[in-house]
Design a protein around this motif. Structure first.
Motif, mmCIF file in Angstrom:
data_model
loop_
_atom_site.group_PDB
_atom_site.id
_atom_site.type_symbol
_atom_site.label_atom_id
_atom_site.label_comp_id
_atom_site.label_asym_id
_atom_site.label_seq_id
_atom_site.Cartn_x
_atom_site.Cartn_y
_atom_site.Cartn_z
ATOM 1 N N LYS A 277 -0.454 4.522 -0.544
ATOM 2 C CA LYS A 277 -1.350 5.635 0.237
ATOM 3 C C LYS A 277 -2.700 5.221 0.151
ATOM 4 C CE LYS A 277 -1.645 9.447 -2.254
ATOM 5 N NZ LYS A 277 -1.304 10.494 -3.104
ATOM 6 N N THR A 278 -3.622 6.019 1.095
ATOM 7 C CA THR A 278 -5.158 5.780 1.226
ATOM 8 C C THR A 278 -5.642 6.954 0.563
ATOM 9 O OG1 THR A 278 -5.158 7.027 3.282
ATOM 10 C CG2 THR A 278 -4.605 4.560 3.424
ATOM 11 N N ILE B 47 -7.794 2.304 -0.325
ATOM 12 C CA ILE B 47 -6.202 2.340 -0.404
ATOM 13 C C ILE B 47 -5.831 2.204 -1.872
ATOM 14 C CG2 ILE B 47 -6.001 1.580 2.101
ATOM 15 C CD1 ILE B 47 -5.276 -1.307 0.898
ATOM 16 N N CYS C 130 -10.195 -1.921 1.320
ATOM 17 C CA CYS C 130 -9.274 -2.847 2.031
ATOM 18 C C CYS C 130 -10.112 -4.119 2.804
ATOM 19 C CB CYS C 130 -8.375 -2.220 2.958
ATOM 20 S SG CYS C 130 -8.953 -1.869 4.565
ATOM 21 N N VAL D 72 0.769 -1.138 0.025
ATOM 22 C CA VAL D 72 -0.069 0.156 0.015
ATOM 23 C C VAL D 72 0.941 1.240 -0.125
ATOM 24 C CG1 VAL D 72 -1.696 1.137 1.197
ATOM 25 C CG2 VAL D 72 -1.906 -1.163 1.213
ATOM 26 N N GLU E 93 -9.527 6.047 5.240
ATOM 27 C CA GLU E 93 -8.424 5.347 5.775
ATOM 28 C C GLU E 93 -8.645 3.942 5.102
ATOM 29 O OE1 GLU E 93 -5.822 6.369 7.361
ATOM 30 O OE2 GLU E 93 -6.509 8.093 8.165
ATOM 31 N N THR E 94 -9.535 3.490 4.989
ATOM 32 C CA THR E 94 -9.494 1.966 4.552
ATOM 33 C C THR E 94 -9.971 1.708 2.903
ATOM 34 O OG1 THR E 94 -12.068 1.859 5.076
ATOM 35 C CG2 THR E 94 -10.500 1.007 6.541
#
Length: 698
Positions: free
Chosen positions: A10-11, A57, A68, A8, A54-55
């Protein structure tokens, strides 16, 4: 969705941190793979439950955005329970709070009620909340914020958690209607699953909105678009054309993971016409704020932390509390070595280097980018808690035009001597909560500040040691809360707030508390503040040179309230309670320190009651017993008796005497006024005298 060995880079949260907002077309393109992944999950009778920026990605290889996988701790709980429809569901975040970053603002309201209430509609809410954040730059309030944070307990703040802007938004009315349905508090009012939401977003139904509804609502301020990104070239240009011509097309690989075309209707903040208000005084000429049209990279709010992590091998004692100076420059020093990348994109567009000063393990930080340094949407706590920081040299090359929040930007940097912020572009900032909280600057240049979009100025100058503040350039027409804005400014003498418009302000509690050295001319400006919509002004002028003269401003009586003792009597009672509270702040709570919600419920106080003095004998303030002196009378509850005693002021006036028995209970004849359990002898003596003084003025 298996996510095994997924590298990963970045988000979506990182992208929004650097870009601020995205357009409707960009969102549809980015979230296409996410919608597909969540749709497949719903077809398997499963619920993700934790969708947030945040999830979402970015995969290094394919450069595709996707949702994610659930953490292993949640995968083990997928089969733990089932809803009435036979769905396998994730656990509530409360069951395993450490598994994911805080995603409370993106969680559906029903998720707080337990896993058995979770259904695909919960993911629909989360997806729409993510889109809301990407489009507007604002994060929806979580259910916890709405219910428990005092600053959110007003109708405007509650609605802000679910409502979209009425005008000036970077999306169509039909698209807005789809999001409003997806953000409905009740699951039954939303789309059934991600597939239904995706269909609605791709082809929004034509919504007919009655004109009467539109005209009945006040127009909200327009939202500035973030300035357009540089025009892509080569493969990036091809990807941009594909994205603009076909929503299904996905961006190709580019250095920061996404290529955008210039939004058609986009206007930069600089092109917006200035706010013209005949009643707001405008200075003849304001300093020109510094703006970079197309920066190669943006400075994140946590750039100091990023620098420290990279530089600690060379500078083992480098910490925030050891930084003495920070200097920003337009040109990168090629001879400086080593240099560290502090750009949000990680593309070496903004570099920093460290030099030791003459102090013991003290450091001078240099930050530079070609043409100047530009920040992202957040400047939250950017220079906070740098307890040794003495100077920040912005050198007219610090661009904050994309910033929407400056929350505690300089808080607790108590060694700063002065701040020249004349180059700041604050046209898009909405939140200045605690911006200079306990900052040590004795001189602050705010002459170029544009505060026309700011809504929150709570604690903005709290404890600032400056002797004078010239705020004539401030436009406060959209500010809704000014709680403790100047509180604790004990050195402040000259304060110019003549341009303040407080038509929308609801909170002014402790606004000038402990400003002990204010000049007499400030009294006139305070008395002229518009308090039409203020619901809380407790302690507003406490410990100021004109506290007694402006005491009426601290009593906000509901309309049509009939006072048993009149306004003059209320002021006398209020003054007595304030003087008593100043002597015994350890046990009692005055008007500037609101009564606890538990004690208010225990005493069955009216919702609109003004509480002048209260006492809760429990150390943890559980509110099981105590008393309160209010504008309507005195309320008391004995711990051993399941009864609330109420004494009106006419009843107290008619009483023959105020007495105290051997159990330290106070009476007006046979009316129980208070129980002094846990009080010292001197406190008991003075409390008895307080009740006698109140009776004497009735």
């Amino acid at each position: 969705m298996n996510g095994k060995n997924t590298p990963v880079s970045k988000t979506l949260a990182d992208l929004l941190e650097s870009r601020g907002t995205l357009t409707q077309d960009q969102i549809l393109t980015l979230l296409k793979p996410v919608m597909t992944a969540v749709t497949q999950l719903h077809k398997q009778n499963r619920v993700h439950g934790h969708i947030s920026p945040e999830t979402i990605i970015l995969h290094d290889n394919s450069r595709l955005f996707f949702c994610c996988p659930l953490p292993k701790s949640y995968q083990r709980l997928l089969q733990a329970s089932a809803s009435k429809n036979g769905l396998n569901m994730t656990a509530s975040l409360a069951a395993d709070a450490a598994a994911l970053p805080d995603d409370a603002p993106y969680r559906a309201p029903e998720s707080y009620m337990g896993q058995r209430f979770m259904a695909p509609a919960a993911d629909v809410y989360s997806l729409c909340a993510v889109i809301y954040r990407a489009l507007t730059g604002k994060t929806p309030l979580s259910l916890y914020d709405v219910m428990y944070k005092p600053a959110a307990q007003s109708p405007d703040k509650v609605l802000e958690a679910y409502e979209l802007p009425q005008s000036g938004a970077p999306f169509s009315e039909d698209f807005k209607a789809v999001l409003e349905k997806g953000l409905s508090p009740l699951p039954k009012d939303r789309y059934a699953d991600a597939a239904a939401l995706e269909r609605a977003l791709a082809a929004p139904p034509k919504i007919v909105r009655p004109n009467s509804v539109k005209t009945a609502q006040p127009e909200r301020p327009k939202i500035n678009h973030i300035p357009a990104m540089p025009k892509p070239v080569g493969l990036a240009a091809q990807a941009s054309q594909a994205a603009s011509s076909n929503v299904q097309a996905l961006p190709k690989s580019v250095p920061d993971g996404i290529a955008f075309s210039r939004p058609v209707a986009s206007r930069s903040a600089a092109s917006q016409p200035p706010v013209s208000r005949s009643t707001v005084s405008q200075p003849a000429a304001l300093p020109k704020p510094f703006t970079i049209a197309h920066p190669k990279g943006l400075l994140p709010a946590d750039f100091l932390n990023r620098l420290i992590l990279q530089a600690q091998k060379q500078y083992s004692f480098l910490k925030r509390e050891n930084i003495e100076a920070i200097t920003f420059q337009k040109v990168i020093n090629t001879s400086a070595s080593p240099k560290f990348d502090v750009s949000a994109e990680g593309n070496h567009s903004i570099l920093a280097w460290v030099r030791e000063t003459s102090g013991y393990h003290k450091y001078h930080i240099f930050v530079a980018a070609d043409g100047g340094v530009a920040t992202g949407s957040s400047c939250k706590k950017m220079f906070a808690d740098c307890t040794a920081l003495k100077t920040i040299s912005f050198n007219g090359c610090f661009d904050t035009s994309r910033a929407t929040t400056m929350y505690e930007m300089f808080s607790h940097s108590n060694q700063l001597t002065d701040l020249d912020l004349s180059c700041f572009n604050t046209g898009n900032v909405t939140d200045m909560w605690g911006m200079f909280w306990r900052c040590g600057a004795k001189s602050v240049n705010l002459s170029g500040f544009n505060t026309s979009r700011v809504t929150n100025m709570n604690f903005m100058f709290y404890g600032l040691p400056a002797k004078q503040l010239d705020l004539t350039s401030f436009d406060t027409s959209n500010v809704t809360t000014m709680h403790a804005m100047f509180a604790g400014c004990t050195s402040l003498e000259s304060l110019d707030i003549s341009s303040f418009h407080t038509d929308k302000v609801t909170y002014m509690s402790s606004m000038f508390a402990d400003c002990r050295n204010l000049n007499p001319d400030v009294k006139h400006m305070i008395s002229n503040l518009n308090m039409t919509h203020v619901v809380n002004s407790y302690g507003m002028v406490t410990n100021t040179p004109f506290e007694k003269e402006l005491l009426t401003m601290e009593i906000r009586l509901p309309k049509n309230r009939k006072l048993d003792v009149g306004l003059d009597g209320q002021l006398k009672i209020f003054s007595l309670c304030k003087n008593f509270y100043k002597k015994y702040t350890s046990h009692f709570y005055g008007s500037s320190y609101p009564i606890s919600r538990e004690l208010k419920q225990t005493l069955q106080l009216p919702a609109d009651a003004n509480v002048y003095l209260s006492y809760d004998p429990a150390a943890d303030r559980k509110g099981k017993s105590g008393f309160a002196i209010t504008d309507a009378g005195i309320y008391c509850k004995n711990l051993s008796v399941y009864k609330v005693y109420y004494t009106s002021y006419p009843e107290m006036k008619a009483a023959k005497a105020i007495t105290k028995d051997y159990n330290n209970k106070f009476f007006a004849d046979d009316h129980l006024l208070a129980e002094g359990f846990g009080l010292s002898l001197q406190e008991l003596i003075n409390l008895e005298q307080l009740f006698k003084d109140i009776k004497n003025i009735l």
